[in-house]
Design an enzyme around this catalytic site. Structure first.
Site, PDB file in Angstrom:
ATOM      1  N   ARG A  28       2.128   7.225  14.448  1.00 33.10           N
ATOM      2  CA  ARG A  28       1.327   6.805  13.293  1.00 33.10           C
ATOM      3  C   ARG A  28      -0.094   7.341  13.445  1.00 33.10           C
ATOM      4  O   ARG A  28      -1.056   6.614  13.725  1.00 33.10           O
ATOM      5  CB  ARG A  28       1.382   5.292  13.135  1.00 33.10           C
ATOM      6  N   GLN A  40       0.604  10.981   8.475  1.00 32.42           N
ATOM      7  CA  GLN A  40       0.583   9.997   7.389  1.00 32.42           C
ATOM      8  C   GLN A  40       1.565  10.333   6.267  1.00 32.42           C
ATOM      9  O   GLN A  40       2.181   9.435   5.689  1.00 32.42           O
ATOM     10  CB  GLN A  40      -0.827   9.861   6.815  1.00 32.42           C
ATOM     11  N   ASP A 100       5.011   8.969   7.136  1.00 34.77           N
ATOM     12  CA  ASP A 100       5.046   7.600   7.642  1.00 34.77           C
ATOM     13  C   ASP A 100       5.907   6.713   6.736  1.00 34.77           C
ATOM     14  O   ASP A 100       5.410   6.074   5.802  1.00 34.77           O
ATOM     15  CB  ASP A 100       3.617   7.060   7.733  1.00 34.77           C
ATOM     16  N   SER A 106       4.943   2.926   6.490  1.00 36.88           N
ATOM     17  CA  SER A 106       3.873   2.566   5.562  1.00 36.88           C
ATOM     18  C   SER A 106       4.339   2.621   4.111  1.00 36.88           C
ATOM     19  O   SER A 106       4.050   1.724   3.321  1.00 36.88           O
ATOM     20  CB  SER A 106       2.666   3.490   5.766  1.00 36.88           C
ATOM     21  N   TYR A 158       1.324  -2.338  14.459  1.00 38.08           N
ATOM     22  CA  TYR A 158       2.112  -3.518  14.769  1.00 38.08           C
ATOM     23  C   TYR A 158       1.262  -4.553  15.511  1.00 38.08           C
ATOM     24  O   TYR A 158       0.178  -4.263  15.999  1.00 38.08           O
ATOM     25  CB  TYR A 158       3.305  -3.155  15.663  1.00 38.08           C
TER      26      TYR A 158
END
Length: 375
Positions: A119, A124, A127, A130, A225
């Site tokens: 991450r 991005q 990802d 997300s 997380y």
């Protein structure tokens, strides 16, 4: 190069690639085979795939011919022999399927699990955690509003005033932030807990109150997380959550720890103090849940409080969830395919290396290997 898209099972409504991405792969000279009705539950019909240049065929044909196979779910045991030597790309949650990972290695599958993509800023666009968590946070609030027996916004009427709903959100990651934004748009008052002080500014910018608990462990390297906290911190956290939960009408929980059960943030004694008609939406249900009463894919009623455990809310918005996921997949594919559409596995690339779970008969993911080492 031949790529295959499998139809999902076990109630999964999303599809790995949309016709839009299939068209882009065709332009890279990749032949795409699609299992019949693979996109039907996400409202992408076979005709749309054919128009994009794909070939509609059977699962057995795809397992036989495809070099790369796309499936969100881990492969079934009875498919492993047919998948020998092939590349699988999906969201396999390998930290929770260690035994299966060993089978994939034995079967000489090359597996890329996109939930293992580092991450980082560069990653991005790939990802999937997300992109899907944003949908989950949005839908969690709508599900709560539908279930809750009262209004969300403050209303002034001739018959009297209605106070706004009070929402408590545990975890201000992508799902939590989207939940804040959605709840505020619906007129609710929002309080937020998170172990990371760095998210305070984002929480407040969305119009929510950030409740701080001093002494949290550093979570900056945890990829969004939660991390394990000290016993002293847990006691302080429980105390502050207990103070807020008594006033809350809605609680949305999102905290998970990779490879471990989700932390219990809302024990039974807290739920007992919530008023009748309150609602809890637990997005961590798939890894045990953040409440002591959560059951994944079930709705539990306890002393007038409704507890909904749902770890796959993105599947309730399959069209957009599939669209975003497919774009994540395509951006990852650009790292392992050259411009001519031929396979180029560059394990010097940190994203490719991080996402790869098994290759050449071996478990290659460092996190998985460390979990398998004897204590």
């Amino acid at each position: 190069m031949i790529a295959g898209i499998l139809k999902e099972k076990n109630g999964e409504t999303r599809v790995s690639l949309t016709p839009e991405v299939v068209k882009q792969l065709q332009q890279m000279s990749v032949t795409v085979l699609v299992e019949q009705d693979a996109g039907a539950k996400a409202f992408y019909n076979d005709d749309a795939y054919v128009e994009a240049g794909a070939v509609i065929t059977s699962q057995s044909e795809i397992l036989s011919r495809a070099d790369i196979i796309f499936t969100l779910q881990p492969p079934a045991t009875d498919q492993l022999s047919a998948l020998k030597g092939k590349i699988l790309i999906g969201v396999f949650q390998p930290l929770y399927h260690i035994n299966e990972v060993e089978q994939w290695a034995t079967s000489k599958l090359t597996t890329f699990s996109l939930d293992a993509v580092p991450r980082t800023t560069r990653a991005q666009s790939m990802d999937v955690l997300s992109s899907q968590a944003s949908i989950a946070g949005y839908k969690a609030v709508l599900l709560a509003a539908y279930t809750y027996s009262r209004y969300f916004p403050m209303l002034m009427t001739a018959a009297g005033s209605i106070a706004p709903a009070k929402i408590l959100i545990l975890g201000a990651g992508v799902a939590g932030l989207q939940a804040i934004a959605t709840a505020r748009r619906l007129g609710a008052v929002v309080e937020v807990f998170d172990t990371r002080p760095a998210v305070k500014e984002e929480v407040m910018s969305l119009g929510a109150k950030f409740v701080e608990v001093a002494g949290a462990a550093d979570a900056s390297q945890a990829g969004g997380y939660a991390v394990e906290q000290s016993e002293n911190y847990k006691q302080l956290q429980q105390q502050r959550i207990a103070e807020s939960i008594i006033k809350a009408d809605i609680v949305i929980t999102t905290a998970q720890i990779p490879g471990k059960p989700a932390p219990i943030l809302v024990p039974t004694e807290m739920i007992e103090k919530m008023r009748a008609g309150s609602v809890i939406i637990d997005l961590a249900a798939g890894t045990g849940g953040n409440t002591s009463l959560t059951r994944n894919n079930e709705t539990v009623s306890f002393k007038g409080v409704t507890i909904i455990g749902d770890s796959n809310l993105p599947a309730s918005m399959p069209a957009d969830a599939s669209k975003l996921y497919a774009k994540n997949v395509f951006n990852f594919l650009k790292l392992i395919l050259n411009k001519e559409g031929n396979l180029h596995l560059n394990f010097e690339d940190d994203i490719v290396k991080g996402a790869c779970i098994t290759h050449d008969g071996q478990i290659v993911n460092e996190r998985i290997k460390s979990m398998l080492q004897p204590a």
